[in-house]
Motif scaffolding. Structure first.
Motif: not given
Length: 904
Positions: A439-445
């Motif tokens: 499970x990964x959390x992807x968020x804009x950088x």
């Protein structure tokens, strides 16, 4: 050759960096001659410079590869590294920066601060390298030392200080003192500044000594060396071994050489070095040092031992790679400079393309920015390059090294992708007797941050070794996006949770689960396409600034208010790389040779024509067999595939990302500074127009949303709100219309205000006929610090954008807010705006089309109203009645008919 193994405790690595043709290699030649390393002065144009060791460099007169020379300055052993100056080879230069103790930035006195100089200054700041400046070619006519120093202070740093001998000591100390507050207080109290304090300022990048001269004529070189010797300090190093690899090359006999700087301890022949393989960080390599070479020009001295601070070439390592950290050193950070063009390499008929791929991999070791990509389906080899000059050099290198005459196909832009909101990606891999879930959390950088990895997974949930393995898999490859298959960037990926099986989990299982988790998250997210953008400085005569601004806007660029310098105007801004091809020659043409443009890579920003690029790419993420977004689960002893939008229904762990509940109350409306020069003052009315334009403050995100769809195609679906037919908007790009209509264009050459007023009158008359909300937008480029202004001119709204915001940016933002819910028309001939507004659901109207509509409206006004007035006379009371009732009332007025009486 002179023994350079002495002075081990006083080693300094000094790099020379410059814009191309600034005389950098000539300065290196002068330094080596002045310090006694060479007996005769070579020249670049004579093809006998000490550091021009490759035939290609001699033929072209430019530095292509970084070169090393050993010399002594004062009592210090100095390794001099000459780096490429041409922008096409700036990646080679950046790799060298990581091993420098000090740098000399060479600037041409005849040209001043150019585009590449600004890029170099940014890189030197990024790598925290102390800098000395040498302004070269001061023997040329027209060079002004005072003016150049002021330019350095303005364009680079105000702490650039002239260290020349032609000024008094008191003046020099005063200039140094103002660079640091505490030092200024000490100087005011004592009247002196110790040399050690100056060394500290330079080392901490709080002071940048400047020297002036001519390297070709040996003027100012000795003075510079004295300044360098006096105000530099040799670094101290730990006893623990460490080294930074900055370059891979091969000597004429084909021996693979690893160029590195020792940053701790010592390195001896037959020592065993260890590291991780670049392509597969799970695997380690362990190899023996066969030889240590200390290069100086084309020759070298073999030594048995290299101590800390020394730069050497090591033979015997086959798995090392540029940017690798050995021993205690970490791997180098991701380079800032990267290619923005991609080309297919074409080989002669009959050439084994698979064999050439293996050979080109060797070349990629030496030039890592090539990023060689093998297209399995098309059997094509693609490479990324910095520019046309690098292409010519690569063709020569391939022919010289491999005996094959290669050609390059048509180039294309290197795009990237990112996301706009946080999502959770889930990957599950469970064929029979295998198991892994991630499970990964992807968020804009932030823009330019690249791919950032984090770990918030508890050791109680997943063992530490599996966590490290997942992070390794995230870092080991460039993950493709789902819009065009381009590399993802400006993204933070956090390991949130995972699960392994005590018996069935193997290392490769987590690789599959990790890749699928990234892919599934991207499919769920709102993705946007990014394109490379240049920062530019455009200098043109005053009379050409209007043309320049219009051109940049048409390219989808943005710029700050123009700066006036004597009879020239300077425009600074940014523009997409894809739109700028060939424009520099166009500038020279329309300014009759008086204009010039310099560009540096700014980074990646949202693509100005994303829909066009995505459609042209024709990429279908759900059909990409090499990058599946779905997962593999197991039931009844057999594995089965689950599509990406159904994975949450089968996953074994709970979701780690809790959905946020929407706020019940809307955010407060944005506030604006509203002023008027026409004396009207209904601020409430202005607030209403802004609320209609921008909404109540709730931001609507824009992207390419992949909706969950249970059909086989799983194609993204977009749902648009129904438009409010009762309210229409017309947005007009003011300056675009002025410069598109010949009569207004001619008027603007005499008085731009008169042209604006004329357009406002025309549109005011037009609005009275059409009855829609008309917003006329102008760039407020002449007002520094302008907060944005809205004026009401009769029945239309006139907007002057805030500082550094162009009309097309304002219009794009406005259409983005209201284009899906209102009837919106945008009048402009700007190709970029037309593409954007088309994607937002607005109607496009060219400048020519607007003019035709206005002319038609004028005809209808005359026919409908003026003719009506002529037939009826001046009976304004009856104008709004129907024709039948108007005739009846006219007969009553003239006494020809009595009024009807109502019957009780």
């Amino acid at each position: 050759m002179e023994d350079t193994s002495g002075n081990k405790d006083k080693q300094i690595c000094l790099g020379l960096v410059a814009h191309v043709d600034s005389g950098k290699t000539t300065l290196a030649e002068s330094i080596l001659y002045q310090s006694g390393q060479i007996r005769t002065l070579g020249r670049v144009d004579h093809k006998d410079a000490f550091l021009d060791t490759y035939e290609l460099e001699k033929d072209r007169g430019i530095t292509i590869f970084s070169k090393q020379a050993q010399t002594v300055i004062g009592d210090r052993q100095v390794t001099l590294l000459d780096t490429p100056g041409h922008a096409d080879f700036s990646a080679e230069m950046e790799r060298t920066l990581q091993v420098l103790d000090y740098a000399v930035l060479v600037i041409s006195g005849a040209d001043g601060v150019q585009g590449q100089v600004r890029t170099l200054w940014t890189l030197l700041d990024r790598y925290e390298i102390p800098v000395f400046l040498f302004v070269n070619k001061m023997d040329q006519p027209g060079t002004d030392r005072t003016a150049l120093l002021q330019e350095l202070k303005k364009e680079l740093d105000e702490r650039c200080v002239d260290f020349g001998k032609d000024q008094s000591r008191e003046e020099l100390l005063e200039n140094i003192a103002v660079c640091e507050e505490s030092l200024l207080e000490y100087y005011l109290e004592t009247g002196e500044i110790e040399d050690e304090a100056v060394r500290t300022l330079i080392r901490e990048r709080k002071l940048f000594p400047c020297c002036f001269g001519s390297a070709l004529k040996m003027q100012g070189v000795e003075e510079f060396l004295q300044v360098f010797d006096t105000f530099t300090t040799a670094p101290s190093y730990p006893d623990v071994f460490g080294a930074k690899v900055y370059k891979i090359a091969r000597d004429p006999s084909g021996t693979r050489l690893t160029y590195l700087k020792i940053t701790g301890g010592t390195l001896k022949v037959k020592d065993i070095l260890r590291g991780r393989k670049q392509q597969d960080p799970e695997e380690t390599w362990e190899e023996k040092v066969h030889q240590i070479r200390i290069y100086s020009g084309a020759s070298y001295q073999a030594v048995e031992e290299a101590s800390a601070g020394m730069v050497c070439a090591v033979a015997g390592l086959d798995s090392s790679w540029s940017g690798e950290g050995l021993g205690m050193e970490e791997d180098a950070q991701v380079p800032m400079l990267e290619p923005v063009l991609s080309y297919q390499i074409l080989f002669p008929d009959g050439e084994d393309v698979h064999l050439m791929l293996l050979k080109l991999r060797q070349l990629e070791e030496e030039v890592p920015e090539l990023h060689i990509v093998w297209n399995e389906q098309a059997e094509e080899i693609h490479v990324q390059v910095m520019g046309e000059v690098q292409i010519e050099i690569l063709k020569s290198m391939i022919e010289e090294r491999f005996g094959v005459r290669a050609e390059f196909g048509s180039g294309s832009i290197v795009y990237k992708e990112t996301i706009t909101k946080k999502v959770e990606g889930v990957g599950h891999f469970e064929p029979l007797r295998h198991y892994a879930e991630v499970h990964l959390i992807l968020e804009p950088g932030e823009r330019g941050s690249g791919l950032v990895l984090d770990n918030q997974c508890s050791d109680d949930v997943l063992d530490k070794n599996w966590q490290r393995l997942i992070l390794t898999h995230l870092a080991e490859r460039k993950h493709p996006g789902v819009l065009t298959g381009s590399e993802i960037t400006d993204l933070k990926i956090t390991l949130a949770s995972g699960r392994a099986h005590q018996k069935h989990t193997e290392g490769g299982d987590f690789r599959q689960a990790t890749y699928r988790a990234v892919r599934q998250g991207l499919m769920k997210a709102e993705s946007i396409l990014l394109e490379p953008v240049y920062d530019f400085i455009l200098e043109v005569p005053q009379e050409s600034i209007g043309r320049a601004m219009t051109d940049i806007q048409k390219m989808g660029g943005s710029f700050a208010p123009p700066e006036q310098e004597m009879d020239r105007a300077v425009l600074r801004g940014s523009v997409p790389v894809s739109e700028l091809q060939g424009y520099q020659m166009e500038v020279i043409a329309y300014t009759k040779g008086l204009g010039r443009m310099s560009c540096t890579l700014k980074g990646y920003e949202p693509c100005h024509n994303a829909e066009e690029i995505i459609e042209a790419a024709g990429y279908r993420p759900q059909l990409d067999a090499d990058n599946p977004a779905g997962s593999v689960f197991c039931a009844h002893g057999a594995g089965f595939y689950v599509e990406w939008d159904q994975v949450e229904n089968y996953m074994h762990l709970e979701s780690c990302l809790k959905e946020e509940k929407p706020r019940e109350e809307a955010a407060a409306p944005r506030s604006y500074t509203l002023t008027s020069s026409y004396g009207w003052g209904d601020e409430k009315e202005l607030e209403e127009i802004f609320n209609r334009t921008y909404g109540s403050g709730q931001e609507r995100k824009y992207g390419y949303q992949k909706q969950k769809n249970k059909t086989l195609s799983r194609a993204p679906k977009t749902v648009y709100a129904k438009k409010k037919e009762e309210e229409e908007y017309l947005l007009v790009d003011g300056y675009n219309i002025i410069f598109a209509w010949e009569e207004l264009k001619e008027l603007s050459k005499i008085n731009i205000q008169a042209a604006r007023d004329k357009l406002m009158d025309i549109l005011s008359n037009y609005q009275g006929f059409k009855k829609q909300t008309l917003i006329l937008v102008f760039d407020a480029y002449k007002v520094e610090g302008h907060p944005g202004e809205v004026q009401k001119y009769h029945n239309i709204y006139v907007v002057y954008t805030k500082e550094a915001e162009t009309a097309d940016q304002y219009i794009e933002k406005t259409v983005h807010k209201i284009g899906r819910t209102h009837q919106v028309t945008v009048a402009t001939s700007d190709g970029l705006e037309q593409i954007i507004i088309m994607g937002q659901g607005a109607r496009r109207l060219s400048a020519k089309g607007l003019k035709e509509e206005i002319e038609q409206a004028s005809i209808e006004i005359r026919e409908t109203y003026l003719d009506h007035q002529d037939t009826k006379g001046r009976t304004y009371l009856f104008d709004q009645l129907s024709e039948e009732m108007s005739d009846f009332m006219e007969e009553i007025r003239q006494g020809r008919k009595a009024a009807r009486k109502e019957t009780p």
